[in-house]
Design a protein around this motif. Structure first.
Motif, short mmCIF file in Angstrom:
data_model
loop_
_atom_site.label_atom_id
_atom_site.label_comp_id
_atom_site.label_asym_id
_atom_site.label_seq_id
_atom_site.Cartn_x
_atom_site.Cartn_y
_atom_site.Cartn_z
N ALA A 1 -31.96 64.07 -24.62
CA ALA A 1 -30.26 63.87 -24.63
C ALA A 1 -29.31 65.31 -24.67
N VAL A 2 -30.29 65.28 -26.07
CA VAL A 2 -29.60 66.65 -27.08
C VAL A 2 -30.56 68.03 -26.26
N ALA A 3 -31.32 68.20 -25.59
CA ALA A 3 -32.20 69.32 -24.54
C ALA A 3 -30.87 69.15 -23.23
N ALA A 4 -30.66 68.10 -23.59
CA ALA A 4 -29.77 68.13 -21.84
C ALA A 4 -28.18 69.02 -22.25
N ALA B 1 -34.40 64.87 -16.08
CA ALA B 1 -34.65 63.98 -15.65
C ALA B 1 -35.67 63.10 -16.75
N LEU B 2 -36.08 64.55 -18.11
CA LEU B 2 -36.74 63.49 -18.91
C LEU B 2 -35.95 62.63 -19.53
N ALA B 3 -34.82 63.08 -20.21
CA ALA B 3 -34.27 62.06 -20.86
C ALA B 3 -33.55 60.12 -19.73
N VAL B 4 -33.55 60.45 -18.38
CA VAL B 4 -33.35 59.31 -18.02
C VAL B 4 -34.42 59.37 -17.57
N VAL C 1 -26.91 55.63 -27.96
CA VAL C 1 -26.17 57.51 -28.66
C VAL C 1 -27.50 58.23 -27.34
N ALA C 2 -28.52 57.92 -27.02
CA ALA C 2 -29.09 58.51 -25.93
C ALA C 2 -28.25 59.05 -24.47
N THR C 3 -27.97 57.40 -24.51
CA THR C 3 -27.47 57.14 -23.13
C THR C 3 -26.05 58.13 -23.07
N ILE C 4 -25.20 57.22 -24.45
CA ILE C 4 -23.91 58.51 -23.69
C ILE C 4 -24.36 59.95 -24.16
N ALA D 1 -23.43 64.74 -20.83
CA ALA D 1 -24.02 65.99 -20.30
C ALA D 1 -23.54 65.82 -18.29
N ILE D 2 -24.11 65.02 -17.80
CA ILE D 2 -23.84 64.46 -16.47
C ILE D 2 -22.10 64.50 -15.86
N ALA D 3 -21.31 63.65 -16.66
CA ALA D 3 -19.78 64.02 -16.51
C ALA D 3 -19.90 65.16 -16.80
N PHE D 4 -20.18 66.16 -17.68
CA PHE D 4 -19.46 67.44 -17.98
C PHE D 4 -19.94 68.85 -17.22
N ASN D 5 -20.81 68.49 -16.78
CA ASN D 5 -21.43 68.78 -15.05
C ASN D 5 -20.47 69.47 -14.27
#
Length: 125
Positions: free
Chosen positions: A27-30, A65-68, A105-108, A113-117
């Motif tokens: 998530a941090v990387a994403a 994808a890794l985070a999910v 936290v990772a889910t948020i 990150a997805i919403a920002f994109n």
């Protein structure tokens, strides 16, 4: 609890911790290419290295994808371990102190990150 059950419980706890840590790191990387520079700039950081984080943008789908995948595995392991029947002496969830907050936290972060994109093109036009 037998030795075999204890070893199995430790293995599940290690897998839960690894999945939660992988989810947080993914998530941090994403979010590192878009949200992290914006957050650092908002907090007053103005170093030239912030611009180098933008170079990670082409890899963002892989990070997501890794985070999910890690989050899915972590939630599945957490759900599986919470459904197992345990003795009264072993009723405490094994990894709730780290795994539950880390998964949340990772889910948020991944959703942000997805919403920002998705929202960035709408906001800038």
């Amino acid at each position: 609890m037998t030795s075999r059950e204890s070893d199995s419980s430790r293995d599940v706890t290690r897998l839960q911790n690894a999945a939660a840590a992988g989810g947080v790191l993914g998530a941090v990387a994403a979010s590192s290419c878009c949200m992290l520079p914006l957050l650092l700039f908002t907090l007053g950081a103005s170093a030239p290295w912030i611009g180098t984080l933008v170079r990670l943008a082409p890899y963002q789908p892989y990070f997501i994808a890794l985070a999910v995948a890690c989050l899915g595995c972590g939630y599945w392991l957490w759900h599986r371990s919470s459904n197992q029947k345990r003795d009264a002496a072993c009723s405490i969830r094994s990894a709730s102190k780290f795994v539950n907050p880390a998964l949340v936290v990772a889910t948020i972060l991944v959703v942000a990150a997805i919403a920002f994109n998705v929202l960035w093109p709408v906001l800038t036009s």
